[in-house]
Structures are given as structure tokens and as C-alpha cells.
Design a protein around this motif. Structure first.
Motif, PDB file in Angstrom:
ATOM      1  N   GLN A  50      39.270  36.640  43.477  1.00  0.00           N
ATOM      2  CA  GLN A  50      38.399  37.460  44.318  1.00  0.00           C
ATOM      3  C   GLN A  50      38.952  38.879  44.462  1.00  0.00           C
ATOM      4  OE1 GLN A  50      35.400  36.154  45.421  1.00  0.00           O
ATOM      5  NE2 GLN A  50      36.161  34.579  44.028  1.00  0.00           N
ATOM      6  N   PRO A  51      38.072  39.875  44.466  1.00  0.00           N
ATOM      7  CA  PRO A  51      38.536  41.244  44.720  1.00  0.00           C
ATOM      8  C   PRO A  51      38.945  41.414  46.180  1.00  0.00           C
ATOM      9  CG  PRO A  51      36.148  41.201  44.614  1.00  0.00           C
ATOM     10  CD  PRO A  51      36.622  39.805  44.280  1.00  0.00           C
ATOM     11  N   ASN A  52      39.640  42.507  46.441  1.00  0.00           N
ATOM     12  CA  ASN A  52      40.081  42.808  47.799  1.00  0.00           C
ATOM     13  C   ASN A  52      39.876  44.296  48.053  1.00  0.00           C
ATOM     14  OD1 ASN A  52      41.216  42.450  50.329  1.00  0.00           O
ATOM     15  ND2 ASN A  52      43.302  42.683  49.588  1.00  0.00           N
ATOM     16  N   ASP A  58      32.914  42.761  41.328  1.00  0.00           N
ATOM     17  CA  ASP A  58      33.568  42.632  40.028  1.00  0.00           C
ATOM     18  C   ASP A  58      32.588  42.192  38.944  1.00  0.00           C
ATOM     19  OD1 ASP A  58      33.346  39.814  40.069  1.00  0.00           O
ATOM     20  OD2 ASP A  58      35.435  39.505  40.651  1.00  0.00           O
ATOM     21  N   ARG A  74      40.011  39.887  36.421  1.00  0.00           N
ATOM     22  CA  ARG A  74      38.698  40.437  36.748  1.00  0.00           C
ATOM     23  C   ARG A  74      38.750  41.966  36.702  1.00  0.00           C
ATOM     24  NH1 ARG A  74      37.821  35.662  36.296  1.00  0.00           N
ATOM     25  NH2 ARG A  74      36.725  34.320  37.767  1.00  0.00           N
ATOM     26  N   GLU A 114      45.238  47.467  40.956  1.00  0.00           N
ATOM     27  CA  GLU A 114      45.153  48.037  42.294  1.00  0.00           C
ATOM     28  C   GLU A 114      45.008  49.552  42.199  1.00  0.00           C
ATOM     29  OE1 GLU A 114      47.460  46.674  45.977  1.00  0.00           O
ATOM     30  OE2 GLU A 114      48.611  48.394  45.236  1.00  0.00           O
ATOM     31  N   ILE A 155      36.825  45.391  38.554  1.00  0.00           N
ATOM     32  CA  ILE A 155      35.890  45.923  39.555  1.00  0.00           C
ATOM     33  C   ILE A 155      34.953  46.890  38.840  1.00  0.00           C
ATOM     34  CG2 ILE A 155      35.656  47.385  41.600  1.00  0.00           C
ATOM     35  CD1 ILE A 155      38.195  46.042  42.666  1.00  0.00           C
ATOM     36  N   ILE A 184      41.780  49.249  46.635  1.00  0.00           N
ATOM     37  CA  ILE A 184      41.034  48.105  46.098  1.00  0.00           C
ATOM     38  C   ILE A 184      41.876  47.389  45.047  1.00  0.00           C
ATOM     39  CG2 ILE A 184      38.805  49.179  46.572  1.00  0.00           C
ATOM     40  CD1 ILE A 184      38.571  49.775  43.571  1.00  0.00           C
ATOM     41  N   THR A 185      41.675  46.086  44.980  1.00  0.00           N
ATOM     42  CA  THR A 185      42.410  45.258  44.028  1.00  0.00           C
ATOM     43  C   THR A 185      41.441  44.264  43.405  1.00  0.00           C
ATOM     44  OG1 THR A 185      44.320  45.384  45.510  1.00  0.00           O
ATOM     45  CG2 THR A 185      44.423  43.765  43.745  1.00  0.00           C
ATOM     46  N   PRO A 186      41.328  44.251  42.080  1.00  0.00           N
ATOM     47  CA  PRO A 186      40.486  43.227  41.457  1.00  0.00           C
ATOM     48  C   PRO A 186      41.183  41.871  41.515  1.00  0.00           C
ATOM     49  CG  PRO A 186      41.535  44.574  39.773  1.00  0.00           C
ATOM     50  CD  PRO A 186      41.921  45.156  41.104  1.00  0.00           C
TER      51      PRO A 186
END
Length: 105
Positions: free
Chosen positions: A6-8, A87, A37, A62, A39, A31-33
Motif C-alpha cells: 500500500q502507498p503512504n 498507485d 508499486r 519515497e 505512484i 509519499i512512499t509507494p
């Protein structure tokens, strides 16, 4: 859903409950994919209005992202900023913070 894939997103500006009167608001996030994955889309939303959407992206690690917004029609008072990332598998993450806008007029 596997949490690793999951992205963050973490909003870094404005800060939670910040009072601002700037003529240009700088909207930023870290943001972090998810694992393996990419984004592909970022949306910047104030209250319920998308003030900018960036699509066709390929963010693989990131990253700090930033947008600017000139609050010409933003009323004085409390508002919500949501930054949402999506993503390449359609997974998404978002964070919402509150800030207060006070115009100089």
C-alpha cells in the motif's frame, strides 16, 4: 490487502492547525509507494475541491512532493487539506489535515 504493497502519504505543509495568511499556500507531502508499486497520481484537495491533480507519474521511491495554490476564493476560517496518492494497481492512501486561513484584506 497487504500493508507492504500500500502507498503512504504524510502531509508536511501546511502543518496541522496552522494559521496562515500567505498569498500562496505551499502544499507538500512525503509519499512512499508500496513494495513493487509505482505512484501514478497525486491529488491536492482543499475542502471538497481538487485544486490540483498530477497524473501520469512514475514515482518508485519515497519522495517529497509539492504544489502551490493561490487562495483567491478561499474564505477566512478553518479548512481541510487532503493529499491523496494512487498507485499503478489502484491502491490509494490519503491524509487530511486542518488549517486556518486568514486573508490580509
Amino acid at each position: 490487502r497487504d500493508k507492504k504493497t500500500q502507498p503512504n502519504v504524510r502531509v508536511t505543509s501546511p502543518s496541522e492547525e496552522e494559521l496562515t495568511n500567505r498569498q500562496t499556500l505551499f502544499l507538500s507531502a512525503l509519499i512512499t509507494p508500496g513494495q513493487d508499486r509505482i505512484i501514478t497520481k497525486i491529488s491536492y484537495i482543499i475542502d471538497v475541491v481538487a485544486v490540483e491533480t498530477k497524473s501520469g507519474l512514475a514515482i518508485k521511491k519515497e519522495s517529497s512532493v509539492r504544489s502551490s495554490y493561490k487562495p483567491k476564493n478561499l474564505t477566512d476560517g478553518k479548512h481541510n487539506l487532503t493529499i491523496r496518492v494512487e498507485d499503478d494497481f489502484g491502491n490509494f492512501a490519503e491524509q487530511t489535515i486542518s488549517f486556518t486561513y486568514q486573508s490580509n484584506s
